[in-house]
Design a protein around this motif. Structure first.
Motif, PDB file in Angstrom:
ATOM      1  N   MET A  15      11.766  -7.260  42.873  1.00  0.00           N
ATOM      2  CA  MET A  15      11.360  -7.570  41.619  1.00  0.00           C
ATOM      3  C   MET A  15      12.251  -8.586  40.991  1.00  0.00           C
ATOM      4  SD  MET A  15       8.762  -5.537  41.446  1.00  0.00           S
ATOM      5  CE  MET A  15       8.258  -5.399  39.458  1.00  0.00           C
ATOM      6  N   LEU A  17      12.976 -10.808  37.402  1.00  0.00           N
ATOM      7  CA  LEU A  17      13.040 -11.095  35.978  1.00  0.00           C
ATOM      8  C   LEU A  17      12.857 -12.456  35.557  1.00  0.00           C
ATOM      9  CD1 LEU A  17      12.680  -9.480  33.377  1.00  0.00           C
ATOM     10  CD2 LEU A  17      15.263  -9.204  33.424  1.00  0.00           C
ATOM     11  N   ASN A  18      12.019 -12.900  34.927  1.00  0.00           N
ATOM     12  CA  ASN A  18      12.057 -14.174  34.118  1.00  0.00           C
ATOM     13  C   ASN A  18      12.997 -14.282  33.131  1.00  0.00           C
ATOM     14  OD1 ASN A  18      11.753 -16.557  32.807  1.00  0.00           O
ATOM     15  ND2 ASN A  18       9.431 -16.598  33.252  1.00  0.00           N
ATOM     16  N   ILE A  19      14.055 -15.130  33.071  1.00  0.00           N
ATOM     17  CA  ILE A  19      15.006 -15.101  31.990  1.00  0.00           C
ATOM     18  C   ILE A  19      15.141 -16.435  31.290  1.00  0.00           C
ATOM     19  CG2 ILE A  19      16.504 -13.317  33.219  1.00  0.00           C
ATOM     20  CD1 ILE A  19      18.237 -15.632  34.091  1.00  0.00           C
ATOM     21  N   VAL A  24      15.034 -16.954  37.344  1.00  0.00           N
ATOM     22  CA  VAL A  24      14.504 -15.418  37.529  1.00  0.00           C
ATOM     23  C   VAL A  24      15.687 -14.841  38.147  1.00  0.00           C
ATOM     24  CG1 VAL A  24      12.112 -15.707  37.935  1.00  0.00           C
ATOM     25  CG2 VAL A  24      13.528 -16.128  39.782  1.00  0.00           C
ATOM     26  N   VAL A  27      16.016  -7.941  39.674  1.00  0.00           N
ATOM     27  CA  VAL A  27      15.965  -6.620  38.789  1.00  0.00           C
ATOM     28  C   VAL A  27      17.052  -5.780  39.191  1.00  0.00           C
ATOM     29  CG1 VAL A  27      14.777  -4.775  37.700  1.00  0.00           C
ATOM     30  CG2 VAL A  27      13.595  -6.975  37.882  1.00  0.00           C
ATOM     31  N   ILE A  84      14.172 -10.128  26.654  1.00  0.00           N
ATOM     32  CA  ILE A  84      14.414  -9.778  28.564  1.00  0.00           C
ATOM     33  C   ILE A  84      14.238  -8.191  28.376  1.00  0.00           C
ATOM     34  CG2 ILE A  84      16.185  -9.733  29.943  1.00  0.00           C
ATOM     35  CD1 ILE A  84      17.125 -12.389  28.668  1.00  0.00           C
ATOM     36  N   SER A  85      14.692  -7.382  27.643  1.00  0.00           N
ATOM     37  CA  SER A  85      14.577  -6.086  27.844  1.00  0.00           C
ATOM     38  C   SER A  85      13.207  -5.661  28.046  1.00  0.00           C
ATOM     39  CB  SER A  85      15.182  -5.242  26.758  1.00  0.00           C
ATOM     40  OG  SER A  85      16.611  -5.844  26.495  1.00  0.00           O
ATOM     41  N   ARG A  87      10.657  -7.419  28.897  1.00  0.00           N
ATOM     42  CA  ARG A  87      10.093  -8.036  30.156  1.00  0.00           C
ATOM     43  C   ARG A  87      10.571  -6.880  31.297  1.00  0.00           C
ATOM     44  NH1 ARG A  87      11.324 -14.423  29.904  1.00  0.00           N
ATOM     45  NH2 ARG A  87       9.852 -14.685  27.955  1.00  0.00           N
ATOM     46  N   LEU A  88      11.665  -6.224  31.178  1.00  0.00           N
ATOM     47  CA  LEU A  88      12.143  -5.741  32.477  1.00  0.00           C
ATOM     48  C   LEU A  88      11.589  -4.335  32.114  1.00  0.00           C
ATOM     49  CD1 LEU A  88      14.385  -5.011  34.362  1.00  0.00           C
ATOM     50  CD2 LEU A  88      15.867  -4.318  32.508  1.00  0.00           C
ATOM     51  N   LEU A  91       7.980  -4.568  33.759  1.00  0.00           N
ATOM     52  CA  LEU A  91       8.317  -4.733  35.295  1.00  0.00           C
ATOM     53  C   LEU A  91       8.427  -3.395  35.728  1.00  0.00           C
ATOM     54  CD1 LEU A  91      10.441  -7.956  36.089  1.00  0.00           C
ATOM     55  CD2 LEU A  91       7.934  -7.603  36.701  1.00  0.00           C
ATOM     56  N   LYS A  92       9.284  -2.329  34.948  1.00  0.00           N
ATOM     57  CA  LYS A  92       9.486  -1.026  35.526  1.00  0.00           C
ATOM     58  C   LYS A  92       8.283  -0.460  35.413  1.00  0.00           C
ATOM     59  CE  LYS A  92      13.820  -1.295  36.265  1.00  0.00           C
ATOM     60  NZ  LYS A  92      14.626  -0.829  37.614  1.00  0.00           N
TER      61      LYS A  92
END
Length: 96
Positions: A15, A17-19, A24, A27, A84-85, A87-88, A91-92
């Motif tokens: 996975m 994560l776009n930052i 990316v 994760v 960002i949190s 987005r994370l 994803l989860k």
């Protein structure tokens, strides 16, 4: 975003994560996502710079979040910590 890497016969799903700005990070390597304003985080950033462990992906913009990885790398991002949190978290949720 999910990336699939095939190495010979081994298939690894990771996975990402776009930052911000098309950058990316994996994760499972993230330990913390913090605001850059406190003195301890500023010291952490300076120490990482001195030890060549700082990764700046802000593209010259103001640093709005700092990511710390399990390899002690410090990543500076121009994207808000809350974004960002979120987005994370999304994803989860997709992973479950």
């Amino acid at each position: 975003m999910e990336s699939t890497v095939t190495n010979n016969t081994t298939r690894i799903n990771q996975m990402l994560l776009n930052i911000g700005f098309g950058n990316v990070v994996a994760v499972d390597r993230i330990i913390a996502i913090v605001s850059p304003n406190s003195a301890p985080i500023k010291r952490l950033k300076d120490e990482a710079r001195d030890n060549n462990r700082l990764i700046d992906v802000t593209h010259g913009r103001k640093t709005r979040s700092v990511l710390v990885t399990d390899s002690n790398h410090v990543i500076l991002s121009a994207v808000q910590t809350e974004t960002i949190s979120l987005r994370l978290s999304n994803l989860k949720d997709l992973e479950s």
